[in-house]
Structures are given as structure tokens and as C-alpha cells.
Design a protein around this motif. Sequence first.
Motif, short mmCIF file in Angstrom:
data_model
loop_
_atom_site.label_atom_id
_atom_site.label_comp_id
_atom_site.label_asym_id
_atom_site.label_seq_id
_atom_site.Cartn_x
_atom_site.Cartn_y
_atom_site.Cartn_z
N ALA A 1 0.83 -1.21 0.00
CA ALA A 1 0.00 0.00 0.00
C ALA A 1 0.86 1.25 0.00
N GLN A 2 2.13 1.12 0.38
CA GLN A 2 3.02 2.28 0.39
C GLN A 2 3.58 2.57 -1.01
N CYS A 3 3.25 1.74 -1.97
CA CYS A 3 3.67 1.95 -3.35
C CYS A 3 2.49 2.47 -4.17
N LYS A 4 2.80 3.26 -5.17
CA LYS A 4 1.75 3.68 -6.09
C LYS A 4 1.15 2.46 -6.78
N ASN A 5 -0.13 2.54 -7.09
CA ASN A 5 -0.73 1.52 -7.93
C ASN A 5 -0.02 1.56 -9.28
N SER A 6 0.31 0.42 -9.84
CA SER A 6 1.08 0.38 -11.09
C SER A 6 0.38 1.12 -12.22
N THR A 7 -0.93 1.23 -12.14
CA THR A 7 -1.66 1.94 -13.21
C THR A 7 -1.43 3.45 -13.13
N GLU A 8 -0.92 3.93 -11.98
CA GLU A 8 -0.66 5.36 -11.82
C GLU A 8 0.80 5.73 -12.10
N VAL A 9 1.63 4.73 -12.31
CA VAL A 9 3.06 4.96 -12.56
C VAL A 9 3.26 5.36 -14.02
N THR A 10 4.15 6.35 -14.23
CA THR A 10 4.43 6.84 -15.58
C THR A 10 5.93 6.76 -15.87
N PRO A 11 6.34 6.90 -17.14
CA PRO A 11 7.77 6.91 -17.46
C PRO A 11 8.55 7.96 -16.69
N ASP A 12 7.92 9.08 -16.36
CA ASP A 12 8.60 10.14 -15.62
C ASP A 12 9.08 9.68 -14.25
N ASP A 13 8.43 8.65 -13.69
CA ASP A 13 8.85 8.14 -12.39
C ASP A 13 10.22 7.47 -12.45
N PHE A 14 10.66 7.13 -13.67
CA PHE A 14 11.93 6.43 -13.82
C PHE A 14 13.00 7.29 -14.49
N VAL A 15 12.75 8.59 -14.54
CA VAL A 15 13.70 9.53 -15.16
C VAL A 15 14.09 10.58 -14.13
N PHE A 16 15.39 10.89 -14.07
CA PHE A 16 15.90 11.89 -13.12
C PHE A 16 16.80 12.86 -13.88
N SER A 17 16.56 14.14 -13.71
CA SER A 17 17.31 15.16 -14.46
C SER A 17 18.22 16.01 -13.59
N GLY A 18 18.39 15.60 -12.35
CA GLY A 18 19.11 16.44 -11.40
C GLY A 18 20.61 16.37 -11.44
N VAL A 19 21.18 15.60 -12.37
CA VAL A 19 22.64 15.51 -12.43
C VAL A 19 23.20 16.04 -13.76
N LYS A 20 22.43 16.90 -14.40
CA LYS A 20 22.89 17.47 -15.66
C LYS A 20 24.06 18.43 -15.46
N ALA A 21 24.11 19.06 -14.31
CA ALA A 21 25.16 20.05 -14.03
C ALA A 21 25.69 19.86 -12.62
N PRO A 22 26.91 20.32 -12.36
CA PRO A 22 27.47 20.19 -11.00
C PRO A 22 26.74 21.08 -10.01
N GLY A 23 26.89 20.75 -8.73
CA GLY A 23 26.31 21.58 -7.68
C GLY A 23 27.34 22.57 -7.18
N ASN A 24 27.16 23.03 -5.95
CA ASN A 24 28.11 23.97 -5.36
C ASN A 24 29.38 23.23 -4.93
N PHE A 25 30.52 23.91 -5.08
CA PHE A 25 31.80 23.30 -4.72
C PHE A 25 32.14 23.62 -3.26
N SER A 26 32.72 22.63 -2.58
CA SER A 26 33.17 22.80 -1.21
C SER A 26 34.55 23.45 -1.20
N GLU A 27 35.08 23.71 -0.01
CA GLU A 27 36.41 24.32 0.09
C GLU A 27 37.51 23.36 -0.36
N THR A 28 37.19 22.08 -0.47
CA THR A 28 38.17 21.11 -0.96
C THR A 28 38.07 20.93 -2.48
N GLY A 29 37.20 21.73 -3.12
CA GLY A 29 37.07 21.65 -4.58
C GLY A 29 36.18 20.52 -5.07
N LEU A 30 35.28 20.05 -4.22
CA LEU A 30 34.39 18.94 -4.58
C LEU A 30 32.94 19.38 -4.64
#
Length: 219
Positions: free
Chosen positions: A46-75
Motif C-alpha cells: 500500500a506504500q507503493c503507487k498503484n502500477s496503473t498510476e506509474v508513468t515513465p517520468d517516475d523512472f527519469v531523473f534530471s538532477g545531475v545534468k550540471a554540477p552543484g556547489n563546490f566545497s572548500e576542498t574543490g568537490l
Amino acid sequence: MFPRLELLLPLIFCLHSHLVALAWDPDPVQDFCIPNAKGGSNNARAQCKNSTEVTPDDFVFSGVKAPGNFSETGLSAKSVNPATFPGLNTLGMSFVRADLQVGGINAPHFHPRATEIAFVVQGKVYSGFVDSTNRVFAKVIEQGEVMVFPRGLVHFQMNVGESTATVFASFNSQNPGVQKIPSTIFGSGINDELLEKAFGLTLEQIGKMRRRFFPGRKG
């Protein structure tokens, strides 16, 4: 004759405990489980979406297209797990995008619950790990090369190229955990006297390290 049940139960319990201890992430019991934002039930299905409500967008992630903020160690590190990418839920994996400025480092650290495999997208990275006999396995890996870091072993990276390096890494756990050695040692509450004896540092030097890895601390 078969052994009595009361004699078998302790053995069964011990075997079960041993198998659980050897297991990594639990095997999924369904194709996928996209968390149900509505929730409200203790039933795992019950903690999962019903499979009929799942879409391709649920399996796509766009958050790693660019780097984030750099730390003082350059990471710059962007961790991707079920909390940020629900499509990973129950699949036993996660990953990270790491960018290193010229000379930047990913300080020695380890993942207690996962093996990591790192792929260099661009740049030149001095990369390695230390085994339980204190032997270092390290070399410079370049674009298109891959290195694996065994589960629980301390590993590290440093950009030795002339431009920003980008590394994509994958873990065989959806929650690998991470303990960075500098912050674990000096950013925690370990007794100063113990650190003084262990590392041969003065209390003043320990205080300086603590302030670096635990901002706001006076000691």
C-alpha cells in the motif's frame, strides 16, 4: 527419527540470522515500488503507487545534468537515492555525480553498506583505496576508465588534470552510507586527549581541525 521441533527452532533461528547478516539490500518482491505520497498504511504494497498510476517520468531523473556547489576542498557531489529519485526505491542501487575542480579532492571516506564503481566522464583523477592490510591501490584514471572501490574500504580521489573532472559513481545499495575520515575524526565528539595521543597533535592543532570540520565549535 526426525529431531524434535524445540531442538530445531534454535538452529533455524541461527541460520536465518546468519543469512540476514550476509544480505545486502532486500530483494524486491515486485517489479518496482514508486512511493505513494498519500501513504497512510503500514502495508508495504500500500506504500507503493498503484502500477496503473506509474508513468515513465517516475523512472527519469534530471538532477545531475550540471554540477552543484563546490566545497572548500574543490568537490561538488550530488547524491541520488530514493529520497531524491523515487524510481530507485527497492531496486538496491544509488549513484552520485562528483565534480572536482583542478587540484580538488574527495577526501578519504568509506561506504559501510556498498561497493562503489566510478566512471570518469571527463578529466584525470588520481583515484584509489586502502585495503585491510594498509596497502594502497591507486593510479590516475582518465576519461572512459572505471575503478571499483570494495565495500567498507577507505578510498579517495584527486583531480590531477588541467580542467574540471567529472565522475559518475554507482552503489549496490540504495542507502550506502558515507563516513568521511577527517570529519568523522575531528568533527565528532571524540575526546581531545585520545586524539592527541593517537595523532601526535597538540591540543591547539586538534582545536584548529575541529573548527574546520565542525564549524561553530569553540574547542
